[in-house]
Design a protein around this motif. Structure first.
Motif, PDB file in Angstrom:
ATOM      1  N   THR A   1       0.863  -1.185   0.000  1.00 46.33           N
ATOM      2  CA  THR A   1       0.000   0.000   0.000  1.00 46.33           C
ATOM      3  C   THR A   1       0.898   1.233   0.000  1.00 46.33           C
ATOM      4  N   LYS A   2       0.282   2.396  -0.164  1.00 43.53           N
ATOM      5  CA  LYS A   2       1.069   3.634  -0.206  1.00 43.53           C
ATOM      6  C   LYS A   2       1.790   3.879   1.113  1.00 43.53           C
ATOM      7  N   SER A   3       1.092   3.663   2.239  1.00 47.98           N
ATOM      8  CA  SER A   3       1.719   3.880   3.538  1.00 47.98           C
ATOM      9  C   SER A   3       2.778   2.819   3.820  1.00 47.98           C
ATOM     10  N   SER A   4       2.496   1.571   3.403  1.00 49.63           N
ATOM     11  CA  SER A   4       3.472   0.504   3.647  1.00 49.63           C
ATOM     12  C   SER A   4       4.741   0.724   2.824  1.00 49.63           C
ATOM     13  N   GLN A   5       4.621   1.413   1.670  1.00 52.32           N
ATOM     14  CA  GLN A   5       5.793   1.690   0.843  1.00 52.32           C
ATOM     15  C   GLN A   5       6.752   2.618   1.565  1.00 52.32           C
ATOM     16  N   ASP A   6       6.217   3.632   2.264  1.00 55.93           N
ATOM     17  CA  ASP A   6       7.076   4.521   3.049  1.00 55.93           C
ATOM     18  C   ASP A   6       7.758   3.758   4.174  1.00 55.93           C
ATOM     19  N   ASN A   7       7.005   2.895   4.845  1.00 51.65           N
ATOM     20  CA  ASN A   7       7.596   2.077   5.907  1.00 51.65           C
ATOM     21  C   ASN A   7       8.654   1.141   5.346  1.00 51.65           C
ATOM     22  N   ALA A   8       8.385   0.608   4.142  1.00 46.54           N
ATOM     23  CA  ALA A   8       9.306  -0.339   3.517  1.00 46.54           C
ATOM     24  C   ALA A   8      10.676   0.287   3.267  1.00 46.54           C
ATOM     25  N   LYS A   9      10.690   1.587   2.954  1.00 43.71           N
ATOM     26  CA  LYS A   9      11.970   2.255   2.705  1.00 43.71           C
ATOM     27  C   LYS A   9      12.855   2.227   3.945  1.00 43.71           C
ATOM     28  N   PHE A  10      12.261   2.520   5.095  1.00 48.69           N
ATOM     29  CA  PHE A  10      13.050   2.554   6.327  1.00 48.69           C
ATOM     30  C   PHE A  10      13.407   1.141   6.788  1.00 48.69           C
ATOM     31  N   ILE A  11      12.509   0.187   6.543  1.00 50.77           N
ATOM     32  CA  ILE A  11      12.832  -1.207   6.870  1.00 50.77           C
ATOM     33  C   ILE A  11      13.974  -1.692   5.977  1.00 50.77           C
ATOM     34  N   ALA A  12      13.893  -1.368   4.671  1.00 52.08           N
ATOM     35  CA  ALA A  12      14.959  -1.749   3.740  1.00 52.08           C
ATOM     36  C   ALA A  12      16.274  -1.066   4.115  1.00 52.08           C
ATOM     37  N   LEU A  13      16.186   0.172   4.586  1.00 50.77           N
ATOM     38  CA  LEU A  13      17.379   0.889   5.021  1.00 50.77           C
ATOM     39  C   LEU A  13      18.042   0.150   6.183  1.00 50.77           C
ATOM     40  N   PHE A  14      17.219  -0.450   7.041  1.00 47.28           N
ATOM     41  CA  PHE A  14      17.753  -1.171   8.197  1.00 47.28           C
ATOM     42  C   PHE A  14      18.533  -2.399   7.747  1.00 47.28           C
ATOM     43  N   TYR A  15      17.919  -3.240   6.873  1.00 45.08           N
ATOM     44  CA  TYR A  15      18.614  -4.487   6.538  1.00 45.08           C
ATOM     45  C   TYR A  15      19.687  -4.328   5.464  1.00 45.08           C
ATOM     46  N   THR A  16      19.726  -3.173   4.783  1.00 46.65           N
ATOM     47  CA  THR A  16      20.815  -2.944   3.824  1.00 46.65           C
ATOM     48  C   THR A  16      21.971  -2.157   4.428  1.00 46.65           C
ATOM     49  N   VAL A  17      21.712  -1.410   5.508  1.00 44.65           N
ATOM     50  CA  VAL A  17      22.741  -0.556   6.092  1.00 44.65           C
ATOM     51  C   VAL A  17      23.146  -1.025   7.493  1.00 44.65           C
ATOM     52  N   VAL A  18      22.168  -1.215   8.365  1.00 41.59           N
ATOM     53  CA  VAL A  18      22.458  -1.504   9.771  1.00 41.59           C
ATOM     54  C   VAL A  18      22.874  -2.963   9.978  1.00 41.59           C
ATOM     55  N   THR A  19      22.069  -3.899   9.458  1.00 42.88           N
ATOM     56  CA  THR A  19      22.337  -5.321   9.702  1.00 42.88           C
ATOM     57  C   THR A  19      23.737  -5.751   9.267  1.00 42.88           C
ATOM     58  N   PRO A  20      24.196  -5.415   8.041  1.00 45.13           N
ATOM     59  CA  PRO A  20      25.554  -5.839   7.654  1.00 45.13           C
ATOM     60  C   PRO A  20      26.656  -5.258   8.534  1.00 45.13           C
ATOM     61  N   SER A  21      26.409  -4.092   9.147  1.00 44.57           N
ATOM     62  CA  SER A  21      27.422  -3.491  10.021  1.00 44.57           C
ATOM     63  C   SER A  21      27.423  -4.136  11.401  1.00 44.57           C
ATOM     64  N   LEU A  22      26.269  -4.705  11.807  1.00 42.90           N
ATOM     65  CA  LEU A  22      26.172  -5.338  13.121  1.00 42.90           C
ATOM     66  C   LEU A  22      26.684  -6.776  13.119  1.00 42.90           C
ATOM     67  N   ASN A  23      26.603  -7.458  11.976  1.00 40.97           N
ATOM     68  CA  ASN A  23      27.006  -8.867  11.921  1.00 40.97           C
ATOM     69  C   ASN A  23      28.425  -9.118  12.446  1.00 40.97           C
ATOM     70  N   PRO A  24      29.432  -8.322  12.019  1.00 41.50           N
ATOM     71  CA  PRO A  24      30.781  -8.551  12.564  1.00 41.50           C
ATOM     72  C   PRO A  24      30.838  -8.365  14.070  1.00 41.50           C
ATOM     73  N   LEU A  25      30.113  -7.371  14.597  1.00 44.90           N
ATOM     74  CA  LEU A  25      30.113  -7.141  16.047  1.00 44.90           C
ATOM     75  C   LEU A  25      29.452  -8.304  16.784  1.00 44.90           C
ATOM     76  N   ILE A  26      28.362  -8.806  16.241  1.00 41.62           N
ATOM     77  CA  ILE A  26      27.637  -9.911  16.879  1.00 41.62           C
ATOM     78  C   ILE A  26      28.511 -11.148  16.975  1.00 41.62           C
ATOM     79  N   TYR A  27      29.263 -11.427  15.910  1.00 45.00           N
ATOM     80  CA  TYR A  27      30.079 -12.643  15.882  1.00 45.00           C
ATOM     81  C   TYR A  27      31.411 -12.496  16.619  1.00 45.00           C
TER      82      TYR A  27
END
Length: 312
Positions: free
Chosen positions: A265-291
Motif C-alpha cells: 500500500t502507499k503507507s506501507s511503501q514509506d515504511n518499507a523504505k526505512f525497513i529496507a534501510l535497516f537491513y541494507t545498512v544496519v544489519t551488515p554493520s552489526l554482523n561482525p560485532l555480533i560474531y
C-alpha cells in the motif's frame, strides 16, 4: 490512452527515495556513511583474520567469511548510489545501472538466505553430532555448500530480474524507493502484473519462508540436545555461537518478511523504505560485532597475531 515507454530507450530512472523528508537527507547521509564504513571495516576484518589465523580455519569461520563477503557486496550494490543521491539534487540511475543493481541485490539477498541455512546446519552438526563433525563437515563438502549458495542466488536472480524488466512501464520513470527493487519497479507498470506478483510471492516463500523453517528446525534439534547436556562449559559455548547466529538470522529475516510478505500500500511503501534501510545498512554493520564480541576464538586470534607482529 495510457502511454507506455521503453525505459531502455529513455535511459534512466528517478529515485524518489527520501525526498518527502528533505530535512532528513543530510542526517541520513552522515548516518549511512558511518554505518557503511563500519560494514567495510568489520567484514574485511573478519575475512582477513579468518584467513591469517590457522586456528580459525574451521567450517564455522569459513562460512562466516562467506557471509562477510556477501555483506560487503550487498551493501556496495546499493549504498554508494544512495549516498550519491542523498548528497546532491541528482537522484537518477541509468537503465543499465538499475538492471545491474536489481540483479545483484536479488542475487546477494537470495544467496544470504541459503547461506544462513547452511550455517545453521553447520551448528546443528557441531552440537548434535559432535563425534561425526569433522567427517560430515569436511573442507570439500563445506566448499560445495558455499558454492551452491552462491550459484543458487545468482541463477535465481537472473530469472527473476529478467522477468521483472520484461514488464512494460507507464509514462513516468519515478521509482518510489532508494534502490531498484522488484515491488517498487512493478508499481511503474500499466499492464496486468498478477503473474509477477505471484512469482514474487512464490520466490519469497521458497527463499524466505522455507529457509526460515529449516533454520528453526535446526535450532529446535539443537535446543533439545542442549537440554540434555551436563557440561556447563560446553553449554555456554553452544549458546555463544548459536546465539550469535540466531541474532543475525532475526536481523535479516524479520525485516525482509515485513516487506515481501505483506500487501503493498502507499503507507506501507514509506515504511518499507526505512525497513529496507535497516537491513541494507544496519544489519551488515552489526554482523561482525555480533560474531566477534565475547568470542574467545576471535580474541585469541587477535592476541596471536599481535604477539606475532611484536616478535617480528
Amino acid at each position: 490512452m495510457v502511454e507506455i515507454f521503453n525505459a531502455s530507450l529513455e535511459g534512466y530512472f528517478i529515485f524518489l527515495g527520501f525526498s518527502k523528508w528533505p530535512h532528513l537527507e543530510v542526517v541520513l547521509f552522515v548516518v549511512i556513511l558511518i554505518f557503511y564504513m563500519m560494514t567495510l571495516m568489520g567484514n574485511l576484518f573478519i575475512i582477513i583474520l579468518s584467513h591469517l589465523d590457522s586456528h580459525l580455519h574451521t567450517p564455522m569461520y569459513f562460512f562466516l567469511s562467506n557471509l562477510s563477503a556477501l555483506d560487503l557486496c550487498y551493501t556496495t550494490s546499493s549504498i554508494p548510489q544512495l549516498l550519491f543521491n542523498l548528497w546532491g539534487p541528482n537522484k537518477t540511475i541509468s537503465y543499465a545501472g538499475c538492471m545491474l543493481q536489481l540483479y545483484f541485490v536479488l542475487a546477494l539477498g537470495t544467496t544470504e538466505c541459503v547461506l544462513l541455512v547452511v550455517m545453521s546446519y553447520d551448528r546443528y552438526v557441531a552440537v548434535c553430532k559432535p563425534l561425526h563433525y569433522s567427517v560430515l563437515m569436511n573442507p570439500h563438502f563445506c566448499q560445495l555448500l558455499a558454492a551452491a549458495s552462491w550459484i543458487c542466488g545468482f541463477t535465481t536472480s537472473a530469472l527473476h530480474s529478467s522477468f521483472t524488466f520484461w514488464v512494460p512501464l507507464c509514462g513516468h520513470r519515478k521509482v518510489d524507493h532508494f534502490f531498484c527493487e522488484v515491488p517498487a519497479l512493478l508499481q511503474l507498470s500499466c499492464v496486468d502484473i498478477h503473474a509477477n506478483e505471484m512469482t514474487l510471492m512464490v520466490m519469497s516463500a521458497i527463499f524466505v519462508v522455507i529457509p526460515l523453517i529449516l533454520i528453526l528446525s535446526s535450532y529446535g534439534a539443537i535446543a533439545w540436545t542442549v537440554l540434555e547436556m551436563q557440561s556447563t562449559t560446553r553449554l555456554q559455548k553452544v549458546f555463544g555461537t548459536c546465539g550469535a547466529h540466531l541474532t543475525v538470522v532475526s536481523l535479516f529475516f524479520i525485516p525482509i518478511m515485513c516487506i515481501y510478505l505483506q500487501p503493498s500500500t502507499k503507507s506501507s511503501q514509506d515504511n518499507a523504505k526505512f525497513i529496507a534501510l535497516f537491513y541494507t545498512v544496519v544489519t551488515p554493520s552489526l554482523n561482525p560485532l555480533i560474531y566477534t564480541l565475547r568470542n574467545k576464538d576471535v580474541r585469541g586470534a587477535i592476541r596471536r597475531l599481535s604477539r606475532y607482529e611484536r616478535e617480528k
